[in-house]
Design a protein around this motif. Structure first.
Motif, PDB file in Angstrom:
ATOM      1  N   GLN A  13       0.829  -1.125  -0.154  1.00  0.00           N
ATOM      2  CA  GLN A  13       0.186   0.111   0.128  1.00  0.00           C
ATOM      3  C   GLN A  13       0.765   1.057  -0.030  1.00  0.00           C
ATOM      4  OE1 GLN A  13      -3.400   0.309  -0.409  1.00  0.00           O
ATOM      5  NE2 GLN A  13      -3.128   2.249  -0.557  1.00  0.00           N
ATOM      6  N   LYS A  14       1.951   1.190   0.579  1.00  0.00           N
ATOM      7  CA  LYS A  14       2.828   2.374   0.827  1.00  0.00           C
ATOM      8  C   LYS A  14       3.347   2.780  -0.907  1.00  0.00           C
ATOM      9  CE  LYS A  14       7.059   4.263   2.559  1.00  0.00           C
ATOM     10  NZ  LYS A  14       8.249   4.018   3.645  1.00  0.00           N
ATOM     11  N   CYS A  15       3.532   1.722  -1.725  1.00  0.00           N
ATOM     12  CA  CYS A  15       3.818   1.927  -3.065  1.00  0.00           C
ATOM     13  C   CYS A  15       2.909   2.429  -3.792  1.00  0.00           C
ATOM     14  CB  CYS A  15       4.395   0.682  -3.725  1.00  0.00           C
ATOM     15  SG  CYS A  15       5.387  -0.473  -3.054  1.00  0.00           S
ATOM     16  N   VAL A  16       1.644   1.762  -3.483  1.00  0.00           N
ATOM     17  CA  VAL A  16       0.109   2.596  -4.282  1.00  0.00           C
ATOM     18  C   VAL A  16       0.216   3.988  -3.632  1.00  0.00           C
ATOM     19  CG1 VAL A  16      -2.166   2.553  -4.062  1.00  0.00           C
ATOM     20  CG2 VAL A  16      -0.909   0.383  -4.300  1.00  0.00           C
ATOM     21  N   GLU A  31      -6.597   4.639 -12.130  1.00  0.00           N
ATOM     22  CA  GLU A  31      -7.007   3.763 -11.107  1.00  0.00           C
ATOM     23  C   GLU A  31      -5.885   2.889 -10.947  1.00  0.00           C
ATOM     24  OE1 GLU A  31     -10.278   0.300 -11.091  1.00  0.00           O
ATOM     25  OE2 GLU A  31     -10.571   2.076 -11.980  1.00  0.00           O
ATOM     26  N   ILE A  32      -5.407   2.660  -9.515  1.00  0.00           N
ATOM     27  CA  ILE A  32      -4.332   1.792  -8.920  1.00  0.00           C
ATOM     28  C   ILE A  32      -4.765   0.381  -8.747  1.00  0.00           C
ATOM     29  CG2 ILE A  32      -2.469   1.461  -7.890  1.00  0.00           C
ATOM     30  CD1 ILE A  32      -1.939   4.462  -7.618  1.00  0.00           C
ATOM     31  N   ASN A  33      -4.245  -0.549  -9.131  1.00  0.00           N
ATOM     32  CA  ASN A  33      -4.725  -1.865  -8.793  1.00  0.00           C
ATOM     33  C   ASN A  33      -3.655  -2.763  -8.154  1.00  0.00           C
ATOM     34  OD1 ASN A  33      -5.233  -4.998  -8.695  1.00  0.00           O
ATOM     35  ND2 ASN A  33      -6.583  -4.592 -10.087  1.00  0.00           N
ATOM     36  N   LEU A  34      -3.310  -2.829  -7.049  1.00  0.00           N
ATOM     37  CA  LEU A  34      -2.201  -3.325  -6.192  1.00  0.00           C
ATOM     38  C   LEU A  34      -2.110  -4.962  -6.816  1.00  0.00           C
ATOM     39  CD1 LEU A  34      -0.006  -3.074  -4.684  1.00  0.00           C
ATOM     40  CD2 LEU A  34      -1.363  -3.551  -2.609  1.00  0.00           C
ATOM     41  N   LYS A  35      -3.150  -5.687  -6.644  1.00  0.00           N
ATOM     42  CA  LYS A  35      -3.191  -7.042  -7.054  1.00  0.00           C
ATOM     43  C   LYS A  35      -2.716  -7.540  -8.184  1.00  0.00           C
ATOM     44  CE  LYS A  35      -6.273 -11.039  -7.575  1.00  0.00           C
ATOM     45  NZ  LYS A  35      -7.745 -11.578  -7.313  1.00  0.00           N
ATOM     46  N   ALA A  40      -4.354   1.803 -14.384  1.00  0.00           N
ATOM     47  CA  ALA A  40      -5.076   2.289 -15.557  1.00  0.00           C
ATOM     48  C   ALA A  40      -5.195   3.707 -15.767  1.00  0.00           C
ATOM     49  CB  ALA A  40      -6.695   1.566 -15.544  1.00  0.00           C
ATOM     50  N   ILE A  41      -5.047   4.291 -16.954  1.00  0.00           N
ATOM     51  CA  ILE A  41      -5.194   5.733 -17.023  1.00  0.00           C
ATOM     52  C   ILE A  41      -6.299   5.738 -18.234  1.00  0.00           C
ATOM     53  CG2 ILE A  41      -3.131   6.506 -16.090  1.00  0.00           C
ATOM     54  CD1 ILE A  41      -2.469   7.126 -19.148  1.00  0.00           C
ATOM     55  N   GLU A  42      -7.023   7.188 -18.195  1.00  0.00           N
ATOM     56  CA  GLU A  42      -7.568   7.325 -19.354  1.00  0.00           C
ATOM     57  C   GLU A  42      -7.113   8.388 -20.054  1.00  0.00           C
ATOM     58  OE1 GLU A  42     -10.883   6.910 -20.925  1.00  0.00           O
ATOM     59  OE2 GLU A  42     -11.040   5.138 -19.585  1.00  0.00           O
ATOM     60  N   GLY A  43      -6.853   8.378 -21.360  1.00  0.00           N
ATOM     61  CA  GLY A  43      -6.347   9.100 -22.355  1.00  0.00           C
ATOM     62  C   GLY A  43      -5.467   8.789 -23.471  1.00  0.00           C
ATOM     63  N   ASP A  44      -4.849   9.654 -23.943  1.00  0.00           N
ATOM     64  CA  ASP A  44      -4.027   9.573 -25.386  1.00  0.00           C
ATOM     65  C   ASP A  44      -2.628   9.036 -24.969  1.00  0.00           C
ATOM     66  OD1 ASP A  44      -3.189  11.803 -24.545  1.00  0.00           O
ATOM     67  OD2 ASP A  44      -3.886  12.727 -26.233  1.00  0.00           O
ATOM     68  N   ASN A  45      -1.805   8.835 -25.966  1.00  0.00           N
ATOM     69  CA  ASN A  45      -0.331   8.593 -25.901  1.00  0.00           C
ATOM     70  C   ASN A  45       0.480   9.614 -24.919  1.00  0.00           C
ATOM     71  OD1 ASN A  45      -0.399   6.205 -27.308  1.00  0.00           O
ATOM     72  ND2 ASN A  45      -0.035   7.174 -29.291  1.00  0.00           N
ATOM     73  N   ASP A  46       0.149  10.997 -25.101  1.00  0.00           N
ATOM     74  CA  ASP A  46       0.678  11.860 -24.257  1.00  0.00           C
ATOM     75  C   ASP A  46       0.316  11.731 -22.818  1.00  0.00           C
ATOM     76  OD1 ASP A  46       1.650  13.299 -26.603  1.00  0.00           O
ATOM     77  OD2 ASP A  46      -0.142  14.539 -26.738  1.00  0.00           O
ATOM     78  N   LYS A  52       3.763   7.313 -17.330  1.00  0.00           N
ATOM     79  CA  LYS A  52       4.978   6.703 -17.093  1.00  0.00           C
ATOM     80  C   LYS A  52       5.917   7.577 -16.412  1.00  0.00           C
ATOM     81  CE  LYS A  52       4.408   3.328 -20.882  1.00  0.00           C
ATOM     82  NZ  LYS A  52       4.758   2.825 -22.057  1.00  0.00           N
ATOM     83  N   GLN A  53       6.206   8.851 -16.927  1.00  0.00           N
ATOM     84  CA  GLN A  53       7.056   9.595 -16.067  1.00  0.00           C
ATOM     85  C   GLN A  53       6.674   9.906 -14.813  1.00  0.00           C
ATOM     86  OE1 GLN A  53      10.018  10.659 -17.636  1.00  0.00           O
ATOM     87  NE2 GLN A  53       9.475   9.495 -19.206  1.00  0.00           N
ATOM     88  N   ALA A  54       5.650  10.066 -14.383  1.00  0.00           N
ATOM     89  CA  ALA A  54       5.286  10.184 -12.945  1.00  0.00           C
ATOM     90  C   ALA A  54       5.489   8.829 -12.023  1.00  0.00           C
ATOM     91  CB  ALA A  54       3.724  10.594 -12.909  1.00  0.00           C
ATOM     92  N   ILE A  55       5.366   7.741 -12.548  1.00  0.00           N
ATOM     93  CA  ILE A  55       5.700   6.543 -11.951  1.00  0.00           C
ATOM     94  C   ILE A  55       6.963   6.354 -11.742  1.00  0.00           C
ATOM     95  CG2 ILE A  55       5.391   4.160 -12.198  1.00  0.00           C
ATOM     96  CD1 ILE A  55       2.804   4.481 -13.606  1.00  0.00           C
ATOM     97  N   ALA A  56       7.869   6.609 -12.788  1.00  0.00           N
ATOM     98  CA  ALA A  56       9.190   6.559 -12.682  1.00  0.00           C
ATOM     99  C   ALA A  56       9.857   7.681 -11.644  1.00  0.00           C
ATOM    100  CB  ALA A  56       9.902   6.800 -14.052  1.00  0.00           C
ATOM    101  N   GLN A  57       9.172   8.728 -11.596  1.00  0.00           N
ATOM    102  CA  GLN A  57       9.449   9.658 -10.502  1.00  0.00           C
ATOM    103  C   GLN A  57       9.384   9.418  -9.569  1.00  0.00           C
ATOM    104  OE1 GLN A  57      11.023  12.744 -11.202  1.00  0.00           O
ATOM    105  NE2 GLN A  57      11.133  13.404  -9.357  1.00  0.00           N
ATOM    106  N   ALA A  58       8.283   8.534  -8.959  1.00  0.00           N
ATOM    107  CA  ALA A  58       8.308   7.908  -7.858  1.00  0.00           C
ATOM    108  C   ALA A  58       9.023   7.071  -7.432  1.00  0.00           C
ATOM    109  CB  ALA A  58       6.616   7.381  -7.872  1.00  0.00           C
ATOM    110  N   GLY A  59       9.814   6.413  -8.350  1.00  0.00           N
ATOM    111  CA  GLY A  59      10.982   5.398  -8.020  1.00  0.00           C
ATOM    112  C   GLY A  59      10.357   3.892  -8.264  1.00  0.00           C
ATOM    113  N   TYR A  60       9.722   3.866  -9.211  1.00  0.00           N
ATOM    114  CA  TYR A  60       9.110   2.464  -9.791  1.00  0.00           C
ATOM    115  C   TYR A  60       9.503   2.270 -11.321  1.00  0.00           C
ATOM    116  CZ  TYR A  60       7.135   2.481  -5.309  1.00  0.00           C
ATOM    117  OH  TYR A  60       6.853   2.748  -4.025  1.00  0.00           O
ATOM    118  N   THR A  61       9.461   0.884 -11.435  1.00  0.00           N
ATOM    119  CA  THR A  61       9.877   0.617 -12.779  1.00  0.00           C
ATOM    120  C   THR A  61       8.597   0.345 -13.754  1.00  0.00           C
ATOM    121  OG1 THR A  61      11.856  -0.463 -11.973  1.00  0.00           O
ATOM    122  CG2 THR A  61      11.147  -1.200 -14.180  1.00  0.00           C
TER     123      THR A  61
END
Length: 63
Positions: A13-16, A31-35, A40-46, A52-61
């Motif tokens: 949950q700390k990762c989430v 929407e984040i699904n830990l299981k 899941a995101i709504e949107g286009d390629n941008d 993806k950049q935000a997730i990497a900024q949080a320190g995850y692969t």
């Protein structure tokens, strides 16, 4: 369009919370699904790139 991003090293949950904190700064609809270790995101390629950049900024692969 709904896009799914798999986050290999999201394991608790700390990762989430860390990922959600970064994604909140992007104004994306997500929407984040830990299981399934996925985000899941709504949107286009941008939007996908921003998420993806935000997730990497949080320190995850992103897979």
């Amino acid at each position: 369009m709904k896009r799914i991003i798999f986050v290999r090293d999201m394991s608790c949950q700390k990762c989430v919370d860390r990922i959600a904190n970064e994604l909140d700064n992007t104004r994306l609809d997500y929407e984040i699904n830990l299981k399934n270790k996925s985000v899941a995101i709504e949107g286009d390629n941008d939007a996908l790139y921003v998420a993806k950049q935000a997730i990497a900024q949080a320190g995850y692969t992103v897979m």
